[in-house]
Design a protein around this motif. Structure first.
Motif, PDB file in Angstrom:
ATOM      1  N   LEU A  99      15.343 107.118  49.105  1.00 32.67           N
ATOM      2  CA  LEU A  99      15.877 105.818  49.509  1.00 32.67           C
ATOM      3  C   LEU A  99      15.072 104.708  48.862  1.00 32.67           C
ATOM      4  CD1 LEU A  99      18.063 104.565  51.383  1.00 32.67           C
ATOM      5  CD2 LEU A  99      16.260 104.336  53.108  1.00 32.67           C
ATOM      6  N   VAL A 100      15.788 103.759  48.243  1.00 31.63           N
ATOM      7  CA  VAL A 100      15.182 102.583  47.622  1.00 31.63           C
ATOM      8  C   VAL A 100      15.558 101.365  48.447  1.00 31.63           C
ATOM      9  CG1 VAL A 100      15.161 101.108  45.575  1.00 31.63           C
ATOM     10  CG2 VAL A 100      15.244 103.592  45.320  1.00 31.63           C
ATOM     11  N   GLU A 101      14.573 100.571  48.817  1.00 34.19           N
ATOM     12  CA  GLU A 101      14.811  99.369  49.616  1.00 34.19           C
ATOM     13  C   GLU A 101      14.803  98.141  48.715  1.00 34.19           C
ATOM     14  OE1 GLU A 101      15.331  99.231  52.846  1.00 34.19           O
ATOM     15  OE2 GLU A 101      14.725 101.208  53.578  1.00 34.19           O
ATOM     16  N   GLY A 102      15.961  97.442  48.619  1.00 32.14           N
ATOM     17  CA  GLY A 102      16.040  96.220  47.837  1.00 32.14           C
ATOM     18  C   GLY A 102      16.160  95.009  48.731  1.00 32.14           C
ATOM     19  N   ASP A 103      16.289  93.827  48.108  1.00 33.60           N
ATOM     20  CA  ASP A 103      16.399  92.596  48.886  1.00 33.60           C
ATOM     21  C   ASP A 103      17.739  92.479  49.598  1.00 33.60           C
ATOM     22  OD1 ASP A 103      13.861  91.765  48.133  1.00 33.60           O
ATOM     23  OD2 ASP A 103      14.596  90.754  46.325  1.00 33.60           O
ATOM     24  N   TYR A 104      18.785  93.061  49.009  1.00 34.11           N
ATOM     25  CA  TYR A 104      20.119  92.862  49.542  1.00 34.11           C
ATOM     26  C   TYR A 104      20.790  94.159  49.983  1.00 34.11           C
ATOM     27  CZ  TYR A 104      19.410  88.351  47.421  1.00 34.11           C
ATOM     28  OH  TYR A 104      18.893  87.124  47.086  1.00 34.11           O
ATOM     29  N   PHE A 105      20.300  95.293  49.521  1.00 37.49           N
ATOM     30  CA  PHE A 105      20.877  96.558  49.935  1.00 37.49           C
ATOM     31  C   PHE A 105      19.879  97.693  49.771  1.00 37.49           C
ATOM     32  CE2 PHE A 105      21.490  96.504  45.452  1.00 37.49           C
ATOM     33  CZ  PHE A 105      22.305  95.442  45.139  1.00 37.49           C
ATOM     34  N   ARG A 106      20.143  98.759  50.526  1.00 34.36           N
ATOM     35  CA  ARG A 106      19.404 100.003  50.368  1.00 34.36           C
ATOM     36  C   ARG A 106      20.217 100.922  49.475  1.00 34.36           C
ATOM     37  NH1 ARG A 106      19.733 102.544  55.324  1.00 34.36           N
ATOM     38  NH2 ARG A 106      21.339 101.052  55.967  1.00 34.36           N
ATOM     39  N   VAL A 107      19.536 101.677  48.622  1.00 35.49           N
ATOM     40  CA  VAL A 107      20.213 102.599  47.719  1.00 35.49           C
ATOM     41  C   VAL A 107      19.595 103.978  47.875  1.00 35.49           C
ATOM     42  CG1 VAL A 107      20.842 103.112  45.334  1.00 35.49           C
ATOM     43  CG2 VAL A 107      20.594 100.723  46.061  1.00 35.49           C
ATOM     44  N   ARG A 108      20.428 104.964  48.174  1.00 30.03           N
ATOM     45  CA  ARG A 108      19.952 106.340  48.208  1.00 30.03           C
ATOM     46  C   ARG A 108      20.347 107.021  46.907  1.00 30.03           C
ATOM     47  NH1 ARG A 108      17.768 109.590  51.884  1.00 30.03           N
ATOM     48  NH2 ARG A 108      18.169 108.110  53.579  1.00 30.03           N
ATOM     49  N   VAL A 109      19.360 107.529  46.198  1.00 29.45           N
ATOM     50  CA  VAL A 109      19.554 108.169  44.897  1.00 29.45           C
ATOM     51  C   VAL A 109      19.632 109.678  45.107  1.00 29.45           C
ATOM     52  CG1 VAL A 109      18.645 108.382  42.564  1.00 29.45           C
ATOM     53  CG2 VAL A 109      18.160 106.313  43.886  1.00 29.45           C
ATOM     54  N   PHE A 110      20.735 110.297  44.677  1.00 28.75           N
ATOM     55  CA  PHE A 110      20.946 111.727  44.880  1.00 28.75           C
ATOM     56  C   PHE A 110      20.760 112.498  43.574  1.00 28.75           C
ATOM     57  CE2 PHE A 110      23.084 109.833  48.466  1.00 28.75           C
ATOM     58  CZ  PHE A 110      22.835 110.726  49.506  1.00 28.75           C
ATOM     59  N   GLN A 111      20.453 113.785  43.707  1.00 27.89           N
ATOM     60  CA  GLN A 111      20.221 114.631  42.542  1.00 27.89           C
ATOM     61  C   GLN A 111      21.475 114.772  41.692  1.00 27.89           C
ATOM     62  OE1 GLN A 111      17.166 116.043  41.581  1.00 27.89           O
ATOM     63  NE2 GLN A 111      18.348 116.340  39.708  1.00 27.89           N
ATOM     64  N   ASN A 112      22.668 114.697  42.306  1.00 27.87           N
ATOM     65  CA  ASN A 112      23.916 114.833  41.547  1.00 27.87           C
ATOM     66  C   ASN A 112      24.276 113.578  40.767  1.00 27.87           C
ATOM     67  OD1 ASN A 112      24.775 113.074  43.531  1.00 27.87           O
ATOM     68  ND2 ASN A 112      26.287 114.467  44.429  1.00 27.87           N
ATOM     69  N   GLY A 113      23.408 112.561  40.800  1.00 28.97           N
ATOM     70  CA  GLY A 113      23.641 111.341  40.031  1.00 28.97           C
ATOM     71  C   GLY A 113      24.350 110.242  40.776  1.00 28.97           C
ATOM     72  N   ASN A 114      24.815 110.516  41.992  1.00 29.73           N
ATOM     73  CA  ASN A 114      25.503 109.488  42.777  1.00 29.73           C
ATOM     74  C   ASN A 114      24.498 108.535  43.423  1.00 29.73           C
ATOM     75  OD1 ASN A 114      27.865 110.757  42.146  1.00 29.73           O
ATOM     76  ND2 ASN A 114      28.204 111.631  44.180  1.00 29.73           N
TER      77      ASN A 114
END
Length: 503
Positions: free
Chosen positions: A265-280
């Motif tokens: 999980l990456v925490e940004g200023d405007y949204f959180r992004v979960r980076v998956f192994q399948n590239g999604n």
């Protein structure tokens, strides 16, 4: 040196207001400078070639041939100018309008080449200096750059005034289109004109390579994520940041991918992004206030059909048909360009029996008749039905609500542009399918949501399509954006092609 004292245009301002006269105040001086630059280049050409001839006459060694540098030292435009500058023989080209071959002397070819290059650079630099380059969305920038590639328009006061007045007057629409394009690139389902309510989460599929060392699947996917962050920063009153800056979400996602241990999980200023192994990548929006503004801007851009926002009970009530006609009869008539695409996919042959339900102004019916088809029309509005008979000369026109008609005959081809609102396009297509002969083809213009929606009404439509996923995907054909702008809406549309099994 020309100094421009110009305010940056405000994309949110109302068209045709503000500081447009100030933007164009220096144009005449700039175009005079362009003319002076071309004259100096021609003077340099004449001087060079006069000296080449004088040197040849003065020396027993004769004339020395000059050659352009190799391709790897210059970009194509600089190389083209260099070749024309050193050329001593004539040239020719074929006129695009008359197809006639036009002959040039070497000097005329140089003048043509250097004029195009000076004009190209003047347009690009002025666009940037005026701040219009930042105002245009990516699509508009690419369209503008493409217009400069071969024969850019002359950099004259008249052309500058017309071009920048058009950009300034349409800046709000281009700003909104830029936002819509960003979300469409994230997920094709956002082509649907009822997808105004972007929810709390989006999925950016196949954004990154699956290898542990792999980066972005393409720079377009990276730029799309960067554009989403840019839009949020813009609405938050902050300046844009480069995609490679450490504070940006793109850099944070790249770092997470390289570090491993996915999903992460990456925490940004405007949204959180979960980076998956399948590239999604899964994005959760944190600023609901800004998300609300984006949804309002998308609604303003698409100009949806009245009463057709959201997916409420009217959608889930399927698979029964709507009992009442569409509001204002859903009259968004096809253009000739759309009609040509529909008729092309229908592959109408001379003598085919063709039906256009909800025929409206008869654009599709007329296009089918030009192919030699025997056309029948059904139209609920008496006035339009009268025009179909009297103005367009159709003999078989029935004035009635199409959904109330039961099939007593079948047709080789059905072409239709039904009303879209509240899933009525599904109702009309499903009903029209009963009028189709085995082996016949139905082509319908539909809302873009028809391909993806999963409520009962749309599931009933999808039951008519092949079960095989590849064959099912071949049934859908996208129409260009703004295909119905002439009718007052920017809703995205598709064409559905169904062939009824012969057995």
């Amino acid at each position: 040196m020309h100094h421009l004292k110009i305010e940056r245009p405000d994309a949110s301002a109302q068209p045709n207001g503000g500081n447009l006269p100030a933007l164009l105040a220096n144009i005449e001086d700039l175009t005079k400078g362009r003319d002076r630059a071309i004259a100096l280049w021609l003077d340099a050409y004449d001087t060079l070639h006069a000296n080449i001839d004088a040197a040849a006459a003065a020396s027993i060694g004769g004339k020395i041939a000059l050659h352009a540098p190799s391709r790897d030292r210059y970009d194509s435009s600089e190389r083209d100018v260099t070749i024309a500058f050193l050329a001593t023989g004539g040239a020719s080209y074929r006129d695009r309008d008359t197809s006639k071959r036009i002959e040039f002397t070497a000097r005329q070819q140089f003048e043509r080449t250097v004029t195009h290059e000076v004009d190209r650079r003047c347009w690009s630099n002025l666009l940037e200096k005026l701040g219009f380059d930042a105002l245009l969305d990516r699509q508009a920038r690419e369209e503008f750059r493409d217009s400069l590639k071969d024969e850019p328009p002359a950099f004259t006061p008249e052309n500058c005034s017309a071009t920048f007045t058009s950009i300034w007057g349409n800046r709000r629409d281009m700003y909104l289109r830029g936002i819509a394009n960003v979300f469409m690139k994230m997920d094709r389902r956002f082509r649907s004109h009822d997808a105004f309510e972007i929810g709390s989460r989006l999925i950016l599929e196949r954004a990154m390579r699956t290898e542990s060392w792999g980066g972005w699947e393409s720079y377009q996917r990276r730029d799309t994520l960067h554009d989403v962050e840019r839009i949020f920063r813009e609405l938050d009153g902050l300046p844009p940041i480069g995609p490679n800056q450490a504070i940006g979400i793109v850099h944070q996602v790249e770092t997470a991918k390289r570090t491993g241990g996915l999903p992460r999980l990456v925490e940004g200023d405007y949204f959180r992004v979960r980076v998956f192994q399948n590239g999604n990548l899964h994005l959760w929006f944190e600023r609901k206030d800004l998300l609300k503004q984006i949804n309002a801007l998308l609604l303003e851009y698409y100009k949806p059909i009245e009463g057709d926002v959201g997916t409420g009970p009217s959608y889930e009530a399927g698979p029964l048909y709507h009992a009442t006609p569409a509001k204002k009869f859903g009259a968004f008539n096809s253009s000739q360009e759309v009609a040509d695409r529909v008729i092309g996919l229908a592959a109408i042959r001379e003598g085919d029996r063709v039906l256009e339900p909800s025929a409206g102004t008869g654009v599709l019916a007329c296009a089918a008749r030009t192919k030699g088809a025997d056309v029948s029309c059904i139209e609920i509005q008496p006035g339009l039905a009268h025009e179909l008979r009297v103005v367009h000369g159709f003999d078989d026109v029935t004035t009635i609500d199409f959904l109330s008609v039961m099939p007593t005959e079948t047709f080789d081809r059905i072409v239709m542009n039904p009303p879209f609102d509240r899933g009525r396009d599904c109702d009309h297509v499903r009903h029209a399918y009963q009028f189709l002969k085995p082996g016949g083809v139905l082509v319908a213009v539909m809302s873009a949501r028809a391909e993806f929606a999963s409520d009962a009404r749309h599931k009933a439509l999808h039951d008519l399509l092949p079960r095989d996923p590849w064959r099912r995907a071949q049934c859908w054909h996208e129409l260009p954006e703004r295909s119905f702008a002439h009718a007052g809406t920017n809703v995205n549309t598709v064409m559905l092609v169904i062939r009824k099994p012969s057995g």
